[in-house]
Design a protein around this motif. Sequence first.
Motif, PDB file in Angstrom:
ATOM      1  N   ARG A 199       0.830  -1.210   0.000  1.00 44.66           N
ATOM      2  CA  ARG A 199       0.000   0.000   0.000  1.00 44.66           C
ATOM      3  C   ARG A 199       0.862   1.256   0.000  1.00 44.66           C
ATOM      4  O   ARG A 199       0.559   2.206  -0.720  1.00 44.66           O
ATOM      5  N   MET A 217       2.379   1.559  -3.513  1.00 38.54           N
ATOM      6  CA  MET A 217       1.469   2.025  -4.553  1.00 38.54           C
ATOM      7  C   MET A 217       0.931   3.442  -4.297  1.00 38.54           C
ATOM      8  O   MET A 217       0.442   4.076  -5.219  1.00 38.54           O
ATOM      9  N   PRO A 256       1.500   5.871  -7.783  1.00 40.14           N
ATOM     10  CA  PRO A 256       0.094   5.544  -8.075  1.00 40.14           C
ATOM     11  C   PRO A 256      -0.112   4.962  -9.469  1.00 40.14           C
ATOM     12  O   PRO A 256      -1.129   4.326  -9.723  1.00 40.14           O
ATOM     13  N   ARG A 260       1.436   2.509 -10.580  1.00 42.21           N
ATOM     14  CA  ARG A 260       1.577   1.070 -10.310  1.00 42.21           C
ATOM     15  C   ARG A 260       2.481   0.330 -11.289  1.00 42.21           C
ATOM     16  O   ARG A 260       3.329  -0.454 -10.879  1.00 42.21           O
ATOM     17  N   ALA A 293      -7.968  -3.428  -7.080  1.00 39.97           N
ATOM     18  CA  ALA A 293      -7.652  -2.573  -5.940  1.00 39.97           C
ATOM     19  C   ALA A 293      -6.392  -3.126  -5.286  1.00 39.97           C
ATOM     20  O   ALA A 293      -6.113  -4.318  -5.384  1.00 39.97           O
ATOM     21  N   VAL A 294      -5.629  -2.242  -4.658  1.00 42.61           N
ATOM     22  CA  VAL A 294      -4.400  -2.698  -3.992  1.00 42.61           C
ATOM     23  C   VAL A 294      -4.773  -3.413  -2.698  1.00 42.61           C
ATOM     24  O   VAL A 294      -5.609  -2.920  -1.947  1.00 42.61           O
ATOM     25  N   VAL A 331      -6.323   8.137  -2.094  1.00 38.13           N
ATOM     26  CA  VAL A 331      -4.967   8.013  -2.642  1.00 38.13           C
ATOM     27  C   VAL A 331      -4.887   6.980  -3.765  1.00 38.13           C
ATOM     28  O   VAL A 331      -3.817   6.484  -4.088  1.00 38.13           O
ATOM     29  N   LEU A 367      -5.789   3.872  -4.136  1.00 38.17           N
ATOM     30  CA  LEU A 367      -5.564   2.438  -3.954  1.00 38.17           C
ATOM     31  C   LEU A 367      -6.801   1.661  -4.368  1.00 38.17           C
ATOM     32  O   LEU A 367      -6.733   0.473  -4.671  1.00 38.17           O
ATOM     33  N   GLU A 368      -7.919   2.349  -4.364  1.00 39.91           N
ATOM     34  CA  GLU A 368      -9.193   1.725  -4.671  1.00 39.91           C
ATOM     35  C   GLU A 368      -9.932   2.697  -5.589  1.00 39.91           C
ATOM     36  O   GLU A 368      -9.874   3.894  -5.367  1.00 39.91           O
ATOM     37  N   ALA A 369     -10.593   2.170  -6.604  1.00 42.15           N
ATOM     38  CA  ALA A 369     -11.306   3.063  -7.520  1.00 42.15           C
ATOM     39  C   ALA A 369     -12.743   3.229  -7.046  1.00 42.15           C
ATOM     40  O   ALA A 369     -13.397   2.240  -6.728  1.00 42.15           O
ATOM     41  N   TYR A 421      -5.530  12.496  -6.739  1.00 45.74           N
ATOM     42  CA  TYR A 421      -4.205  12.173  -6.200  1.00 45.74           C
ATOM     43  C   TYR A 421      -3.302  11.534  -7.248  1.00 45.74           C
ATOM     44  O   TYR A 421      -2.138  11.909  -7.403  1.00 45.74           O
ATOM     45  N   THR A 422      -3.853  10.577  -7.978  1.00 45.82           N
ATOM     46  CA  THR A 422      -3.035   9.792  -8.909  1.00 45.82           C
ATOM     47  C   THR A 422      -2.550  10.611 -10.096  1.00 45.82           C
ATOM     48  O   THR A 422      -1.668  10.174 -10.823  1.00 45.82           O
TER      49      THR A 422
END
Lengths: 295, 314
Positions: A128, A131, A135, A137, A294-295, B48, B50-52, B65-66
Amino acid sequence: MSTTLAPTATPGAGPGRTSTAPEHARHASRAVSAAGVVRSEWIKLRSVRSSTTTLLATAGVMLLFGALAAAVGSGLLATPPDAGGPDGGPGGGGPTATVLAGSLLAPLVIGVLGVLTITSEYATGTIRSTMTFVPGRLPVLGAKVVVLTAVVLPVMVVATLATFFLGQLLLGAGDAPTAAIGDPGVLRAVLGTAAYLTGVALLGLALGTLLRSTAAAVSALVALVFLLPGLGGFLLPASWQEDVLVHLPSNAASSFTSVAQVPGALSPTGGALVFAAWVVIPLLLAAVALRRRAV
Amino acid sequence: MIELHGLTKRYGDKTVVDDLTFTVEPGVVTGFLGPNGAGKSTTMRMLVGLEAPDAGRATVNGRPYTEHAAPVHEIGVLLDAGARHPGRSARDHLLALAATHRIPASRVDEVIDVVGLTEVAGQRSGGFSLGMGQRLGIAGALLGDPAAVVLDEPVNGLDPEGIRWIRDLLRGLADEGRTVFVSSHLMSEMALTAEHLVVVGRGRLVADTSVADLVARSATSVRVRSPRAHELRSLLAQRDVVVTTGADGALEVTGLRMEEIGDRAAGAGLAVHELTLQQASLEEAYLELTADAVEYHGSTTRTPTTPAPERTAA
Ligand SMILES: Nc1ncnc2c1ncn2[C@@H]1O[C@H](COP(=O)(O)OP(=O)(O)OP(=O)(O)O)[C@@H](O)[C@H]1O
Ligand SMILES: [Mg+2]
């Protein structure tokens, strides 16, 4: 509500707060860069002991098995009476194949290194932070490929060359036939073995990225590299066997890691292409999965 | 500044973050409160990238953020305080993160110093205590000298000294003009640290209010003791006033100011032995808010005691 950034727009500011508080002084910060991500992955790899351990263990397996096989093949160690091919090696692959005997086990060890490169991040949760710092990845996966290759390939080249020369020395000491590095196909087989081991590490990285678990990824790697070539003989209809089995990673690799051509096997070039596909396609799938999940 | 517009996340048919819209302003500590499973961590993960999100968007300083070139310069985040490789030293852990943005090693040593880990920075971090791990996580969040810090339950499992350290750190960051967004499920902790509160329940926005407002608007009642309580009771009775009689015979009055009650009693010549303002604690106000979030599941969930959240035009 206004969209201004000025602290004066701050609601709920306490009475003691100056409304003109300056923006905090900020460090000059540079953008995420490919080179930076590669450096980051290099720091990660060099800063845990398991990387060195697995790398040295792989080289050790190559050297140890090579020396043992050579000692047996040369008669320096006792052998069963009918062992040994026409040119001295157990298994009959020739003096080069004899001393590269470690390549039967070494892929497992180096494969685990490849797997751990990413699954340790999932296991510890550092994935986490990794990433959030990158971002996009994909640069992370790319950097892991670069660093793994840059570290594993040179070490494996040195290890296979050292194994070859040590093994030939031992074979020669027992008056068994030996091979010279300049003989046709020998250098290709020796360096091919180093490339094969590097490829297996990368395949491990791809499987680790796809499965996110050390146990699952190592199991998949063992199945693909070690079990399927043997099991395929039982599981597949006879008419398919030849076509399918020669295309499995370890069999495809054996076409360029051995000097002698086995009838029915792929050509060295064909084998190299098939093995490369076993590395590149899983890595591409891993890239897609990394990007979408998702991470 | 962090802005959320209709941010929504579903897992299967469960909506865990439901149309969240609010703004986190710089210069103050904003507490992100909600019971377990309210969707706080999920919201922070979406912040941030990590999840859409399934719908809506979250931006920091106007952009997702990305999409920032140096994202950790915008938000420094602590999501999982235990996340570190036990075989890697704290310094190497931070150096690896710093390298991605070409943040110099001097900055790494600086944040190590800020969180007080200098003496153990070179050791394998596997032996770290919970508090040391937390400090390492915070060091990672500060590494990019971010405009905003987003911390998920930073005080979880810390001793009182550690809690006070974090509280001071957060206030200091806010005083420097940064946006500070901290989740917790403990109102008592947030009451001490935060000036602003965003409360969620079941993924929905329940309140977006300053702590001061919440205190002011939380339900208050007046406790009245009188030897002629029965007469006083009928004297106070009117629409919107609720009077209950406690076990000790004292009256509990809501809907009337204390002065009004005293004046009426005096006007009628009734003796009053006690007149006390009883303020609901923040904790109670919070429980009331989140209880409603459950009760009114499926409809708008703002209670009358809650100020309408400041919303940006859709
Ligand atoms: N990856 C996931 N898959 C499915 N459900 C999930 C996932 N992550 C979270 N959830 C569910 O979403 C809901 C919200 O979880 P979340 O962790 O965001 O809550 P929280 O407010 O952080 O709670 P806590 O105070 O316990 O940390 C929970 O019901 C949780 O079970
Ligand atoms: Mg949480």
